[in-house]
Design a protein around this motif. Structure first.
Motif, PDB file in Angstrom:
ATOM      1  N   ILE A   1       0.851  -1.209   0.000  1.00 20.37           N
ATOM      2  CA  ILE A   1       0.000   0.000   0.000  1.00 20.37           C
ATOM      3  C   ILE A   1       0.884   1.256   0.000  1.00 20.37           C
ATOM      4  CG2 ILE A   1      -1.845   1.250   1.175  1.00 20.37           C
ATOM      5  CD1 ILE A   1      -2.726  -1.342   2.489  1.00 20.37           C
ATOM      6  N   ASP A   2       1.920   1.267   0.831  1.00 15.63           N
ATOM      7  CA  ASP A   2       2.768   2.462   0.954  1.00 15.63           C
ATOM      8  C   ASP A   2       3.477   2.790  -0.363  1.00 15.63           C
ATOM      9  OD1 ASP A   2       2.015   2.480   3.597  1.00 15.63           O
ATOM     10  OD2 ASP A   2       3.948   1.823   4.395  1.00 15.63           O
ATOM     11  N   SER A   3       3.877   1.748  -1.112  1.00 10.34           N
ATOM     12  CA  SER A   3       4.648   1.984  -2.337  1.00 10.34           C
ATOM     13  C   SER A   3       3.775   2.244  -3.548  1.00 10.34           C
ATOM     14  CB  SER A   3       5.539   0.787  -2.672  1.00 10.34           C
ATOM     15  OG  SER A   3       6.170   0.306  -1.528  1.00 10.34           O
ATOM     16  N   SER A   4       2.518   1.822  -3.469  1.00 10.84           N
ATOM     17  CA  SER A   4       1.706   1.951  -4.683  1.00 10.84           C
ATOM     18  C   SER A   4       0.676   3.067  -4.600  1.00 10.84           C
ATOM     19  CB  SER A   4       1.029   0.615  -5.000  1.00 10.84           C
ATOM     20  OG  SER A   4       0.191   0.267  -3.925  1.00 10.84           O
ATOM     21  N   ARG A   5       0.614   3.770  -3.486  1.00 11.34           N
ATOM     22  CA  ARG A   5      -0.402   4.836  -3.414  1.00 11.34           C
ATOM     23  C   ARG A   5      -0.038   5.966  -4.384  1.00 11.34           C
ATOM     24  NH1 ARG A   5       1.779   6.010   2.269  1.00 11.34           N
ATOM     25  NH2 ARG A   5       3.523   7.370   1.762  1.00 11.34           N
ATOM     26  N   ALA A   6      -1.096   6.687  -4.812  1.00 12.47           N
ATOM     27  CA  ALA A   6      -0.897   7.719  -5.834  1.00 12.47           C
ATOM     28  C   ALA A   6      -0.154   8.926  -5.268  1.00 12.47           C
ATOM     29  CB  ALA A   6      -2.245   8.142  -6.383  1.00 12.47           C
ATOM     30  N   HIS A   7      -0.476   9.289  -4.031  1.00 16.01           N
ATOM     31  CA  HIS A   7       0.079  10.512  -3.448  1.00 16.01           C
ATOM     32  C   HIS A   7       1.339  10.186  -2.634  1.00 16.01           C
ATOM     33  CE1 HIS A   7       0.482  14.191  -1.240  1.00 16.01           C
ATOM     34  NE2 HIS A   7      -0.617  14.719  -1.753  1.00 16.01           N
ATOM     35  N   SER A   8       2.451  10.769  -3.013  1.00 13.99           N
ATOM     36  CA  SER A   8       3.749  10.612  -2.330  1.00 13.99           C
ATOM     37  C   SER A   8       4.015   9.196  -1.803  1.00 13.99           C
ATOM     38  CB  SER A   8       3.905  11.646  -1.212  1.00 13.99           C
ATOM     39  OG  SER A   8       2.815  11.651  -0.337  1.00 13.99           O
ATOM     40  N   PRO A   9       4.148   8.232  -2.708  1.00 15.24           N
ATOM     41  CA  PRO A   9       4.424   6.852  -2.279  1.00 15.24           C
ATOM     42  C   PRO A   9       5.835   6.699  -1.697  1.00 15.24           C
ATOM     43  CG  PRO A   9       4.616   7.033  -4.652  1.00 15.24           C
ATOM     44  CD  PRO A   9       4.114   8.371  -4.168  1.00 15.24           C
ATOM     45  N   LEU A  10       6.015   5.572  -1.014  1.00 17.10           N
ATOM     46  CA  LEU A  10       7.347   5.232  -0.500  1.00 17.10           C
ATOM     47  C   LEU A  10       8.258   4.977  -1.693  1.00 17.10           C
ATOM     48  CD1 LEU A  10       9.364   4.150   1.643  1.00 17.10           C
ATOM     49  CD2 LEU A  10       8.301   1.928   1.358  1.00 17.10           C
ATOM     50  N   LYS A  11       9.302   5.780  -1.815  1.00 13.65           N
ATOM     51  CA  LYS A  11      10.177   5.688  -2.983  1.00 13.65           C
ATOM     52  C   LYS A  11      11.500   6.340  -2.626  1.00 13.65           C
ATOM     53  CE  LYS A  11       9.989   7.615  -7.563  1.00 13.65           C
ATOM     54  NZ  LYS A  11      10.199   9.032  -7.431  1.00 13.65           N
ATOM     55  N   LYS A  12      12.567   5.753  -3.125  1.00 15.66           N
ATOM     56  CA  LYS A  12      13.876   6.362  -2.851  1.00 15.66           C
ATOM     57  C   LYS A  12      14.022   7.613  -3.711  1.00 15.66           C
ATOM     58  CE  LYS A  12      18.762   5.351  -3.603  1.00 15.66           C
ATOM     59  NZ  LYS A  12      18.911   6.377  -4.606  1.00 15.66           N
ATOM     60  N   ALA A  13      14.418   8.723  -3.099  1.00 11.54           N
ATOM     61  CA  ALA A  13      14.699   9.929  -3.891  1.00 11.54           C
ATOM     62  C   ALA A  13      15.961   9.674  -4.708  1.00 11.54           C
ATOM     63  CB  ALA A  13      14.905  11.124  -2.947  1.00 11.54           C
ATOM     64  N   ASP A  14      16.052  10.261  -5.892  1.00 11.92           N
ATOM     65  CA  ASP A  14      17.221  10.014  -6.755  1.00 11.92           C
ATOM     66  C   ASP A  14      18.530  10.338  -6.047  1.00 11.92           C
ATOM     67  OD1 ASP A  14      15.587   9.219  -8.787  1.00 11.92           O
ATOM     68  OD2 ASP A  14      15.463  11.217  -9.696  1.00 11.92           O
ATOM     69  N   ASP A  15      18.492  11.367  -5.222  1.00 10.80           N
ATOM     70  CA  ASP A  15      19.742  11.791  -4.579  1.00 10.80           C
ATOM     71  C   ASP A  15      19.882  11.255  -3.137  1.00 10.80           C
ATOM     72  OD1 ASP A  15      17.594  13.316  -3.765  1.00 10.80           O
ATOM     73  OD2 ASP A  15      18.669  15.221  -3.788  1.00 10.80           O
ATOM     74  N   ALA A  16      19.103  10.211  -2.808  1.00  8.97           N
ATOM     75  CA  ALA A  16      19.229   9.638  -1.457  1.00  8.97           C
ATOM     76  C   ALA A  16      20.331   8.566  -1.432  1.00  8.97           C
ATOM     77  CB  ALA A  16      17.903   9.021  -1.032  1.00  8.97           C
ATOM     78  N   ILE A  17      20.964   8.447  -0.306  1.00 13.30           N
ATOM     79  CA  ILE A  17      21.990   7.414  -0.120  1.00 13.30           C
ATOM     80  C   ILE A  17      21.296   6.156   0.401  1.00 13.30           C
ATOM     81  CG2 ILE A  17      24.060   6.795   1.210  1.00 13.30           C
ATOM     82  CD1 ILE A  17      24.472   9.920   1.481  1.00 13.30           C
ATOM     83  N   GLU A  18      21.420   5.056  -0.331  1.00 11.20           N
ATOM     84  CA  GLU A  18      20.747   3.831   0.108  1.00 11.20           C
ATOM     85  C   GLU A  18      21.625   3.060   1.090  1.00 11.20           C
ATOM     86  OE1 GLU A  18      18.364   1.642  -2.663  1.00 11.20           O
ATOM     87  OE2 GLU A  18      19.016  -0.261  -1.791  1.00 11.20           O
ATOM     88  N   LEU A  19      20.994   2.600   2.150  1.00  6.36           N
ATOM     89  CA  LEU A  19      21.724   1.871   3.179  1.00  6.36           C
ATOM     90  C   LEU A  19      20.980   0.568   3.470  1.00  6.36           C
ATOM     91  CD1 LEU A  19      24.192   2.721   4.906  1.00  6.36           C
ATOM     92  CD2 LEU A  19      22.604   3.451   6.665  1.00  6.36           C
ATOM     93  N   ASP A  20      21.597  -0.565   3.137  1.00  6.75           N
ATOM     94  CA  ASP A  20      20.982  -1.862   3.438  1.00  6.75           C
ATOM     95  C   ASP A  20      21.440  -2.283   4.826  1.00  6.75           C
ATOM     96  OD1 ASP A  20      20.217  -4.512   3.715  1.00  6.75           O
ATOM     97  OD2 ASP A  20      20.483  -4.943   1.588  1.00  6.75           O
ATOM     98  N   THR A  21      20.472  -2.400   5.738  1.00  5.43           N
ATOM     99  CA  THR A  21      20.841  -2.656   7.135  1.00  5.43           C
ATOM    100  C   THR A  21      20.675  -4.128   7.535  1.00  5.43           C
ATOM    101  OG1 THR A  21      18.610  -2.227   7.995  1.00  5.43           O
ATOM    102  CG2 THR A  21      20.062  -0.333   7.733  1.00  5.43           C
ATOM    103  N   SER A  22      20.383  -5.009   6.542  1.00  7.28           N
ATOM    104  CA  SER A  22      20.128  -6.428   6.877  1.00  7.28           C
ATOM    105  C   SER A  22      21.244  -7.035   7.724  1.00  7.28           C
ATOM    106  CB  SER A  22      19.998  -7.266   5.609  1.00  7.28           C
ATOM    107  OG  SER A  22      19.084  -6.697   4.742  1.00  7.28           O
ATOM    108  N   HIS A  23      22.470  -6.675   7.383  1.00  9.87           N
ATOM    109  CA  HIS A  23      23.593  -7.302   8.085  1.00  9.87           C
ATOM    110  C   HIS A  23      24.384  -6.307   8.928  1.00  9.87           C
ATOM    111  CE1 HIS A  23      22.552 -10.725   5.705  1.00  9.87           C
ATOM    112  NE2 HIS A  23      22.620  -9.977   4.620  1.00  9.87           N
ATOM    113  N   LEU A  24      23.745  -5.219   9.265  1.00 11.98           N
ATOM    114  CA  LEU A  24      24.446  -4.241  10.101  1.00 11.98           C
ATOM    115  C   LEU A  24      23.879  -4.284  11.511  1.00 11.98           C
ATOM    116  CD1 LEU A  24      24.561  -0.999   7.868  1.00 11.98           C
ATOM    117  CD2 LEU A  24      26.374  -2.678   8.210  1.00 11.98           C
ATOM    118  N   THR A  25      24.736  -4.063  12.485  1.00 13.36           N
ATOM    119  CA  THR A  25      24.216  -3.929  13.842  1.00 13.36           C
ATOM    120  C   THR A  25      23.680  -2.499  13.982  1.00 13.36           C
ATOM    121  OG1 THR A  25      26.276  -3.081  14.751  1.00 13.36           O
ATOM    122  CG2 THR A  25      25.994  -5.486  14.753  1.00 13.36           C
TER     123      THR A  25
END
Ligand code: DC
Length: 220
Positions: free
Chosen positions: A181-205
């Motif tokens: 629901i958060d990613s597919s809504r029409a108004h301001s969906p969850l989405k990475k901004a082009d200039d955002a730094i992506e951080l995968d925390t799966s294996h980080l403490t």
């Protein structure tokens, strides 16, 4: 305008706890925008308003008198003088918060409140659309992600704190539904901004996540 650090990402990516700790260490004001959507959802539930009654929900959002306080080193959310920190973490709220946050007028009103909160102070603001919609010109943007199972494991802790028992498969289902629901809504969906730094925390403490972000902030 103060300095603005935007942290976005899906539920359970670790962004809330990380954003809170980062803000504390660099002495910025922390703003949890998810708590604002959750507060509107709590009031919707308490007033027995069906989700179809968007007009009433918009009215609740417009009247929302929300603020945050640090008490004994814990971050608390208040509606007026009522502490709703625990109540907004229940399963009932989690189930309804995405549909509530789809309503455009609710989003517009809460985004306006959020922009006002960022007017004077240095802030770390965390949510889904901070870097894309609320503060597209933020000084720094992070987008935190993590594997679904890891995220579910982290979320179980939230339910436990709210006194609710739930198993991991159920949490995975709730998260998947919310992500969708958060990613597919029409108004301001969850989405990475082009200039955002992506951080995968799966294996980080937790400590690694916090340090990584602070390191980048201090370099910038
Ligand atoms: O971060 P959280 O789990 O407390 O957020 C709860 C919900 O609020 C999330 O599923 C979607 C919504 N939300 C939003 O739409 N925009 C934001 N900036 C923050 C939260």
């Amino acid at each position: 305008m103060g300095k603005i650090i935007a942290i976005d990402g899906p539920a359970g990516s670790g962004k809330s706890s990380t954003a809170r700790e980062v803000a504390k260490r660099i002495n910025f004001v922390y703003i949890d925008t998810g708590a604002m959507y959750r507060a509107v959802t709590l009031l919707t539930l308490e007033n027995n308003i069906p989700i179809e009654n968007t007009e009433k929900i918009i009215e609740l959002a417009r009247k929302l008198d929300i603020h945050f306080e640090w008490i004994d080193n814990q971050h608390h959310t208040f509606i007026g003088s009522r502490d709703i920190t625990q109540e907004i973490r229940t399963r009932e709220v989690a189930d309804l918060v995405s549909p509530v946050s789809v309503i455009p007028e609710v989003r517009e009103h809460l985004a306006a409140l959020q922009r006002r909160m960022g007017e004077k102070e240095n802030i770390v603001m965390e949510g889904r659309d901070i870097g894309t919609n609320v503060f597209p010109d933020a000084d720094l943007k992070f987008f935190m992600v993590a594997d679904l199972r890891v995220r579910a494991q982290r979320r179980i802790g939230d339910y436990q704190k709210a006194g609710q028992k739930i198993d991991i498969d159920e949490v995975i289902k709730i998260l998947e539904k919310r992500d969708k629901i958060d990613s597919s809504r029409a108004h301001s969906p969850l989405k990475k901004a082009d200039d955002a730094i992506e951080l995968d925390t799966s294996h980080l403490t937790f400590e690694e996540q916090v340090r990584k972000i602070i390191e980048i902030i201090q370099k910038g």
